[in-house]
Write an enzyme that holds these catalytic residues in place. Sequence first.
Site, PDB file in Angstrom:
ATOM      1  CB  SER A  22      -0.905   0.016   1.236  1.00  8.61           C
ATOM      2  OG  SER A  22      -1.765  -1.084   1.241  1.00  8.61           O
TER       3      SER A  22
HETATM    4  N1  SAM Z   1      -0.774  -4.845   4.370  1.00  5.94           N
HETATM    5  C1  SAM Z   1      -0.148  -5.110   3.097  1.00  5.94           C
HETATM    6  C2  SAM Z   1       1.233  -4.512   2.993  1.00  5.94           C
HETATM    7  O1  SAM Z   1       1.619  -3.713   3.869  1.00  5.94           O
HETATM    8  O2  SAM Z   1       1.948  -4.860   2.041  1.00  5.94           O
HETATM    9  C3  SAM Z   1      -1.049  -4.652   1.981  1.00  5.94           C
HETATM   10  C4  SAM Z   1      -1.257  -5.739   1.014  1.00  5.94           C
HETATM   11  S1  SAM Z   1      -2.429  -5.595  -0.276  1.00  5.94           S
HETATM   12  C5  SAM Z   1      -2.964  -3.948  -0.418  1.00  5.94           C
HETATM   13  C6  SAM Z   1      -3.840  -6.488   0.370  1.00  5.94           C
HETATM   14  C7  SAM Z   1      -3.547  -7.920   0.781  1.00  5.94           C
HETATM   15  O3  SAM Z   1      -4.766  -8.536   1.207  1.00  5.94           O
HETATM   16  C8  SAM Z   1      -2.980  -8.804  -0.324  1.00  5.94           C
HETATM   17  O4  SAM Z   1      -1.778  -9.368   0.092  1.00  5.94           O
HETATM   18  C9  SAM Z   1      -4.070  -9.870  -0.524  1.00  5.94           C
HETATM   19  O5  SAM Z   1      -3.570 -11.118  -0.911  1.00  5.94           O
HETATM   20  C10 SAM Z   1      -4.698  -9.903   0.848  1.00  5.94           C
HETATM   21  N2  SAM Z   1      -6.064 -10.464   0.867  1.00  5.94           N
HETATM   22  C11 SAM Z   1      -7.041 -10.331  -0.063  1.00  5.94           C
HETATM   23  N3  SAM Z   1      -8.155 -10.982   0.314  1.00  5.94           N
HETATM   24  C12 SAM Z   1      -7.877 -11.544   1.531  1.00  5.94           C
HETATM   25  C13 SAM Z   1      -8.636 -12.341   2.436  1.00  5.94           C
HETATM   26  N4  SAM Z   1      -9.893 -12.713   2.182  1.00  5.94           N
HETATM   27  N5  SAM Z   1      -8.035 -12.724   3.585  1.00  5.94           N
HETATM   28  C14 SAM Z   1      -6.742 -12.368   3.873  1.00  5.94           C
HETATM   29  N6  SAM Z   1      -5.985 -11.618   3.038  1.00  5.94           N
HETATM   30  C15 SAM Z   1      -6.545 -11.205   1.882  1.00  5.94           C
END
Ligand code: SAM
Length: 204
Positions: A55
Amino acid sequence: MRNKLTEVVAAKGIKDSKVLAAIKKIPRHLFMDSSFEDHAYQDKAFPIAADQTISQPYTVAFQTELLDVSPGDKILEIGTGSGYQTAVLLEMGAAVYSIERQKELFKKTNIFLPKLGYRPKRLIFGDGYKGLPNEAPFDGIIVTAGAPFVPKPLLAQLKVGGKLVIPVGQNEQVMTLFTRTSEKEFEKKELGQFRFVPLLGDKN
Ligand code: SAM
């Protein structure tokens, strides 16, 4: 470069000194693919593995400020991704539980964070829609992907006084802050538009 990024994030309105100190300290370039490393201290999101993103630092700071983290707080993160947000929460003294649904990212970050000295309480490969009932209740829950709706288990897993920070919407999301004011009541605030990768459900 980290100083400059911290100044940019502060100039956009982030005031929590603990959030700003974490951004100043964390080597964001190590959380990114080497092809984007040179751009790590720009206030931008970048691609990571599994078609996901790390992000934008301002967004990380904005969500973290809303969580209002104190040392020792028990925090659940949905969407571990690169581990950058996890590291911010750990720098602030939180006990962090984090769930990631993409196995590739889960495996990578599970090895990477301890190498940098970051030790979350638990990283879990699983579905964030369900939260983590066995470890509930939490002082705070932060969702780092765009949720089409507010998952009820996440509200149910907050302590009274606890906060859920969640971007809600399909293409664009409204950053939404829920505070649990009693066993049965929640206060809701909407805090502007953001754009996240989607919180993946059973069918995607
Ligand atoms: N917090 C992360 C960082 O600092 O890099 C942001 C990662 S990205 C914007 C959102 C993340 O949510 C992705 O890695 C994605 O795989 C994960 N994600 C999507 N759906 C999800 C779910 N149902 N449960 C857990 N993680 C999920």
